[in-house]
Enzyme design. Structure first.
Site, PDB file in Angstrom:
ATOM      1  N   ARG A  18      22.998  83.318  54.287  1.00  0.00           N
ATOM      2  CA  ARG A  18      23.318  83.896  55.589  1.00  0.00           C
ATOM      3  C   ARG A  18      24.823  84.027  55.806  1.00  0.00           C
ATOM      4  O   ARG A  18      25.316  85.069  56.217  1.00  0.00           O
ATOM      5  CB  ARG A  18      22.741  83.019  56.698  1.00  0.00           C
ATOM      6  CG  ARG A  18      22.963  83.570  58.106  1.00  0.00           C
ATOM      7  CD  ARG A  18      22.704  82.516  59.157  1.00  0.00           C
ATOM      8  NE  ARG A  18      23.775  81.526  59.208  1.00  0.00           N
ATOM      9  CZ  ARG A  18      23.717  80.393  59.887  1.00  0.00           C
ATOM     10  NH1 ARG A  18      22.617  80.073  60.534  1.00  0.00           N
ATOM     11  NH2 ARG A  18      24.734  79.561  59.907  1.00  0.00           N
TER      12      ARG A  18
ATOM     13  N   TYR B 162      16.088  80.318  66.179  1.00  0.00           N
ATOM     14  CA  TYR B 162      16.432  80.232  64.763  1.00  0.00           C
ATOM     15  C   TYR B 162      15.157  80.300  63.926  1.00  0.00           C
ATOM     16  O   TYR B 162      14.098  79.822  64.341  1.00  0.00           O
ATOM     17  CB  TYR B 162      17.132  78.908  64.443  1.00  0.00           C
ATOM     18  CG  TYR B 162      18.469  78.673  65.086  1.00  0.00           C
ATOM     19  CD1 TYR B 162      19.014  79.557  66.011  1.00  0.00           C
ATOM     20  CD2 TYR B 162      19.204  77.539  64.768  1.00  0.00           C
ATOM     21  CE1 TYR B 162      20.237  79.320  66.598  1.00  0.00           C
ATOM     22  CE2 TYR B 162      20.442  77.296  65.348  1.00  0.00           C
ATOM     23  CZ  TYR B 162      20.946  78.189  66.272  1.00  0.00           C
ATOM     24  OH  TYR B 162      22.160  77.946  66.848  1.00  0.00           O
TER      25      TYR B 162
ATOM     26  N   HIS C 126      18.187  80.147  59.533  1.00  0.00           N
ATOM     27  CA  HIS C 126      18.601  78.754  59.413  1.00  0.00           C
ATOM     28  C   HIS C 126      17.779  77.967  58.396  1.00  0.00           C
ATOM     29  O   HIS C 126      18.145  76.858  58.022  1.00  0.00           O
ATOM     30  CB  HIS C 126      18.491  78.094  60.797  1.00  0.00           C
ATOM     31  CG  HIS C 126      19.253  76.818  60.937  1.00  0.00           C
ATOM     32  ND1 HIS C 126      18.642  75.581  60.994  1.00  0.00           N
ATOM     33  CD2 HIS C 126      20.581  76.585  61.009  1.00  0.00           C
ATOM     34  CE1 HIS C 126      19.561  74.636  61.118  1.00  0.00           C
ATOM     35  NE2 HIS C 126      20.742  75.215  61.132  1.00  0.00           N
TER      36      HIS C 126
ATOM     37  N   ARG D   2      29.723  68.117  65.624  1.00  0.00           N
ATOM     38  CA  ARG D   2      30.846  68.821  66.234  1.00  0.00           C
ATOM     39  C   ARG D   2      30.438  69.625  67.464  1.00  0.00           C
ATOM     40  O   ARG D   2      29.490  70.401  67.427  1.00  0.00           O
ATOM     41  CB  ARG D   2      31.508  69.733  65.208  1.00  0.00           C
ATOM     42  CG  ARG D   2      32.791  70.410  65.701  1.00  0.00           C
ATOM     43  CD  ARG D   2      33.339  71.353  64.670  1.00  0.00           C
ATOM     44  NE  ARG D   2      33.765  70.661  63.474  1.00  0.00           N
ATOM     45  CZ  ARG D   2      33.414  71.007  62.232  1.00  0.00           C
ATOM     46  NH1 ARG D   2      32.605  72.036  62.041  1.00  0.00           N
ATOM     47  NH2 ARG D   2      33.875  70.334  61.198  1.00  0.00           N
TER      48      ARG D   2
ATOM     49  N   ARG E 155      21.731  67.725  66.652  1.00  0.00           N
ATOM     50  CA  ARG E 155      22.005  68.551  67.830  1.00  0.00           C
ATOM     51  C   ARG E 155      20.722  68.649  68.638  1.00  0.00           C
ATOM     52  O   ARG E 155      19.871  69.500  68.372  1.00  0.00           O
ATOM     53  CB  ARG E 155      22.479  69.952  67.429  1.00  0.00           C
ATOM     54  CG  ARG E 155      23.774  69.968  66.643  1.00  0.00           C
ATOM     55  CD  ARG E 155      24.307  71.395  66.500  1.00  0.00           C
ATOM     56  NE  ARG E 155      25.393  71.476  65.551  1.00  0.00           N
ATOM     57  CZ  ARG E 155      26.663  71.185  65.809  1.00  0.00           C
ATOM     58  NH1 ARG E 155      26.986  70.761  67.013  1.00  0.00           N
ATOM     59  NH2 ARG E 155      27.584  71.296  64.879  1.00  0.00           N
TER      60      ARG E 155
ATOM     61  N   HIS F 282      22.914  64.424  58.718  1.00  0.00           N
ATOM     62  CA  HIS F 282      22.476  65.775  59.046  1.00  0.00           C
ATOM     63  C   HIS F 282      20.981  65.967  58.762  1.00  0.00           C
ATOM     64  O   HIS F 282      20.439  67.049  58.940  1.00  0.00           O
ATOM     65  CB  HIS F 282      23.314  66.774  58.228  1.00  0.00           C
ATOM     66  CG  HIS F 282      23.167  68.201  58.640  1.00  0.00           C
ATOM     67  ND1 HIS F 282      22.539  69.142  57.841  1.00  0.00           N
ATOM     68  CD2 HIS F 282      23.560  68.858  59.753  1.00  0.00           C
ATOM     69  CE1 HIS F 282      22.573  70.315  58.445  1.00  0.00           C
ATOM     70  NE2 HIS F 282      23.170  70.181  59.597  1.00  0.00           N
TER      71      HIS F 282
END
Length: 923
Positions: free
Chosen positions: A807, A709, A835, A646, A616, A676
């Site tokens: 979290r 984050y 994160h 996504r 991302r 990822h």
């Protein structure tokens, strides 16, 4: 001026609502007697050709259970004049005999039609409960409230056909000036969400017969502020092994919502948290609900949670309803806080005429050209419109001013215009929502002879998973681009409506959803609406352009700049070459570390090659800009762009094309897997030869999230790690499949990370059995992999102390005797979105530390490429210990209970604030 209102009518949603109003207390301040029951029939008469209806005339004959009957005539007025009413008793309860015997109504009818031609067009059987309200000093009621269950059929030459029922409340003024009637109307709207209906009883009955399948709209679980949760015994033999993952994920939204509800949170941040929760719940419906068994699919997180599919859906409905109620209440509280600061979000009716005139002009120039209303009817030429995904729309009730039946329309509001309009005057700041601007100007859309009687906001949510045929695609980029273009055309999974929307409009919208599924393989999941009390779709709160006020936001964070503040002058490479670096975002600047690392690489003539994974990246993106600059300068730039990230697919497709056009080498993805990992490799020519510099992070290469984050970044030139990263890229680019080679230092999914985690958990258990130090401490975003959870259960039974800071989603049940009594799970939510992923294993007194991109969920460990890197430097380990210590002792954390609920700690200085202090001190 005396009040003249004599009656009002409301549609009721269910028999339960009718019973509550009939037997329970009416709204506060309205005194009412016990109800009494009566039965009667209402027969609506007209000629076979509908002569009366065309003239705006309603003829009714009422037959009581006692045999007494009457006739009434209502003739619509013209040019705004009130209707004419005529009534009379009849000598017979039979229609033909009553007409033949004559009365005042029949005499009036003879001037319009031949009364002998009248036939029963609608037959209503009314079961009525009547409550006297507001008695005067003579004990006479001023108002009568009638609560009706109406069963209706249509008459015809061949007898009654069709059949349906509906519920309504009618309030009539009996005496007095109407003050009590209007007070009752206001109280019913405020406390029960009931708004007066302009659709007359006979018109509602006609719709009920025409759309019989729409009636008795099913109601979902009752709305309440409590989250449904199973009662869990604290006995390992009785408690389900796992917590339901869907309910766990929704519980996380409740915790974030608590930040918006906290009066100590600055008001701008409260609005931001409301927007975040709304977006997260939208995504929950778009993604996770699509995988439930009702759609023929499997849930993403397999678990034995003890809930049947029906129980799971009921629990989801209950939790989402509670979130919706809390959001609405919290938004009202935020509006009150804004009002104290001179900032008002107003409805159309609350505006001054000068403000309305301003908005009328903006409506004509900015909004009206984009509007296209669609009739909501079952006629062949005007099928029900396809409801757009996540678009705000209005359901409108229309009527010709000369009379006639009501008509309905749907009007989608344009997404390209602002959600709020600023009509501030003087020192007062005033904002109006888009839907209120449109509702205030609906008369401009329709001809002068058509009146708009009511309008209500609604929104549908559809599934949003991409239908990718990866195995057969010639080019994954083209396939993702094709599939992305169809997003928003999936199955409807949610229907939100104004709280006061009447049942007939709810039923029409539900019918629209139902009709989409006719002939489809998937069943219709939406059988009810989600009521919203107030603003629909709170994502738009981020567009509220509030005046500058430092006290309305969190104080500015002064991030440390490790590279710029280093004693070493020159580029980022000089700093990294002097020793590995571990930095903690956003307390350590993301821009001065990660972004600078890649910008220095792009501009440094000594850099020969850059390799990086992008998941991302965002748009705009300084990271992507640096890669484009490097490619244009002729450096060897290799980028693995994960096209299937996504909701970022379109952005990533754009960057992939741009990087290719600039001369970069782009790998577009792996069939059946996602990449990822957060890793970058820079190869630099130095005096001793080529040297590799590596960055591995827990967060995305996204400058915006780097400020919002908490994440960790590790920079190194260690040979073992840089060699592993080099091998990783070679496999990713050269094999077109997930990496299989066992690394020297890194733990890499999907083939080696899960076995390594399980091995380390089992090793802690062995240390515990041998009496050595055994403890596992981890901070992560999600915990739901069944093998990992079961391994932690075994370790707990063997004596390992386990502290987990999770979290979001967590399916592990802590604190159950004989299974998990040594496991503690907490969740931390706050200013920054947690994160970072940290794993610490005590290892008998020789602790091991890891950070990386992977959570302990099936998708991370089994279906993604992930990287976890060991941290060996003593100073870096102390920093990780400090971080874990502050989080596990955070006085604002939420502790997970065995039943799946979370309990908030009493409060204090949150870990995020203490970490900022810690970072400043270390600087």
């Amino acid at each position: 001026m005396p009040l003249t209102k004599t009656e009002f009518r409301c549609e009721l949603l269910s028999a339960d609502q009718l019973a509550a109003l009939a037997s329970g207390p009416l709204p506060s301040g309205v005194a009412a007697d016990e109800s009494r029951r009566s039965l009667h029939r209402d027969l609506y008469l007209d000629t076979p050709e509908g002569s009366l209806r065309r003239r705006g005339i309603v003829c009714r004959m009422r037959v009581g259970a006692d045999g007494r009957s009457s006739m009434s005539l209502r003739i619509a007025g013209s040019n705004g004049t009130p209707p004419t009413r005529v009534s009379a008793t009849t000598r017979s309860s039979e229609v033909a005999e009553a007409i033949a015997s004559g009365n005042a109504v029949v005499h009036r009818l003879r001037g319009i039609v031949d009364p002998s031609l009248l036939q029963v067009q609608l037959d209503l059987q009314v079961d009525r409960l009547t409550r006297p309200v507001a008695r005067d000093w003579l004990r006479r009621p001023r108002v009568a409230v009638h609560l009706d269950r109406v069963s209706v059929s249509r008459g015809g030459r061949d007898g009654a056909i069709g059949g349906a029922s509906f519920f309504q409340m009618c309030a009539h003024r009996l005496r007095g000036d109407g003050t009590e009637l209007e007070a009752l109307e206001r109280a019913l709207e405020e406390e029960h969400g009931l708004r007066p209906s302009t659709v007359a009883t006979h018109e509602r009955a006609e719709l009920a017969v025409k759309w019989a399948r729409l009636e008795d709209v099913p109601r979902g679980a009752g709305y309440s502020d409590s989250v449904l949760r199973a009662s869990i015994e604290r006995d390992a033999d009785l408690a389900p092994e796992f917590i339901n993952p869907e309910i766990s994920l929704l519980a996380f939204q409740h915790r974030v919502l608590s930040l918006a509800e906290d009066p100590a949170t600055p008001v701008r941040e409260r609005l931001r948290f409301l927007s975040i929760v709304s977006a997260n719940v939208d995504e929950f419906f778009m993604v996770r609900l699509a995988r439930l068994s009702a759609f023929g699919g499997a849930p993403e997180e397999p678990s034995d949670d003890g809930l049947t599919p029906a129980e799971q859906l009921a629990a989801i409905t209950e939790s989402v309803a509670a979130i919706s109620l809390r959001k609405s209440r919290c938004l009202r509280e935020c509006y009150d806080v804004l009002a104290e600061r001179g900032i008002h979000v107003c409805s159309w009716l609350e505006l001054r005429e000068t403000q309305r005139e301003t908005l009328r002009g903006r409506f004509r120039s900015e909004i009206q050209p984009l509007l296209t209303p669609f009739a909501m009817t079952l006629s062949p030429g005007h099928p029900l419109p396809r409801l757009s995904h996540l678009s705000l729309s209005l359901a409108i009730v229309l009527r010709n001013r000369a009379g006639g039946p009501p008509r309905f329309a749907e009007l989608e509001l344009p997404a390209s215009v602002p959600r709020f309009f600023d009509v501030s005057e003087g020192g007062e700041h005033v904002f109006v929502a888009l839907e209120d601007v449109v509702r205030g100007n609906l008369d401009a859309i329709y001809p002068a002879d058509v009146g708009v009687e009511q309008s209500y906001v609604f929104r549908v949510t559809r599934t949003a998973e991409l239908a990718l045929d990866e195995a057969n695609a010639d080019d994954l980029l083209d396939e993702v681009e094709r599939a992305t273009a169809t997003r928003g055309q999936g199955i409807v999974v949610r229907l939100e409506v104004d709280r006061g929307m009447p049942p007939v409009l709810r039923a029409l919208l539900l019918e629209d959803v139902r009709r989409e599924h006719i002939g489809a393989e998937a069943s219709c999941l939406v059988t009810d609406v989600e009521e919203v009390d107030g603003l629909v779709d709170l994502r738009g709160l981020t567009e509220l352009d509030l005046p500058v006020d430092p006290t309305a936001s969190y104080p500015r964070l002064e991030s440390r700049r490790p590279f710029a503040e280093s004693e070493l002058s020159g580029s980022a490479f000089d700093v990294i070459a002097a020793g590995d670096m571990l930095v903690h975002h956003p307390f350590d600047s993301f821009a001065d570390t990660v972004v600078r690392f890649l910008h220095d690489a792009a501009r440094d003539p000594a850099v020969a090659a850059i390799k990086i994974t992008l998941y991302r990246v965002g748009n705009p993106s300084p990271i992507a800009d640096a890669l484009l600059e490097a490619a244009r300068q002729g450096k060897a730039v290799t980028v693995f762009v994960e096209l299937k990230a996504r909701f970022d697919e379109e952005i990533n497709v754009g960057w992939a094309r741009a990087l290719e056009a600039a001369g970069g080498h782009v790998v577009r993805g792996l069939v059946g897997f996602k990449n990822h990992a957060k890793v970058a490799l820079v190869v630099r020519r130095e005096s001793a030869g080529l040297r590799r510099y590596v960055h591995i992070g827990t967060g995305n290469y996204n400058a915006r999230s780097g400020e919002q984050y908490t994440d960790l970044s590790f920079f190194t030139t260690d040979d073992a790690i840089t060699s592993d990263v080099s091998d990783l890229f070679n496999e990713l680019t050269g094999m077109s499949e997930p990496p299989r080679r066992k690394s020297r230092a890194l733990l890499v999914a999907p083939h080696h990370l899960l076995p390594s985690i399980l091995e380390r958990i089992d090793r802690e258990a062995a240390h515990a059995r041998a009496g050595r130090e055994a403890r596992i401490t981890a901070k992560l975003n999600g915990m739901s992999d069944p093998d990992v959870v079961r391994a932690l259960y075994r370790a707990s039974r063997d004596g390992v102390e386990i502290d987990l800071v999770v979290r979001g989603i967590c399916t592990l049940r802590p604190g159950i005797l004989g299974r998990s009594e040594r496991i503690r799970v907490e969740s931390v939510v706050g200013r920054f979105l947690e994160h970072s992923r940290i794993y610490r294993f005590a290892n008998g007194g020789d602790p091991r530390y890891f950070i990386g991109s992977a959570d302990l969920r099936p998708r991370n460990l089994r279906r993604r490429v992930e990287i976890v890197v060991p941290i060996a430097n003593a100073q870096h380990r102390r920093l990780l210990d400090d971080i874990l210590r502050l989080y596990t002792a955070d006085p604002t954390a939420w502790d997970l209970q065995a039943d799946g609920s979370y309990v908030a700690r009493p409060g204090g200085i949150p870990a995020q604030s203490r970490l900022g202090i810690l970072t400043t001190r270390k600087a």
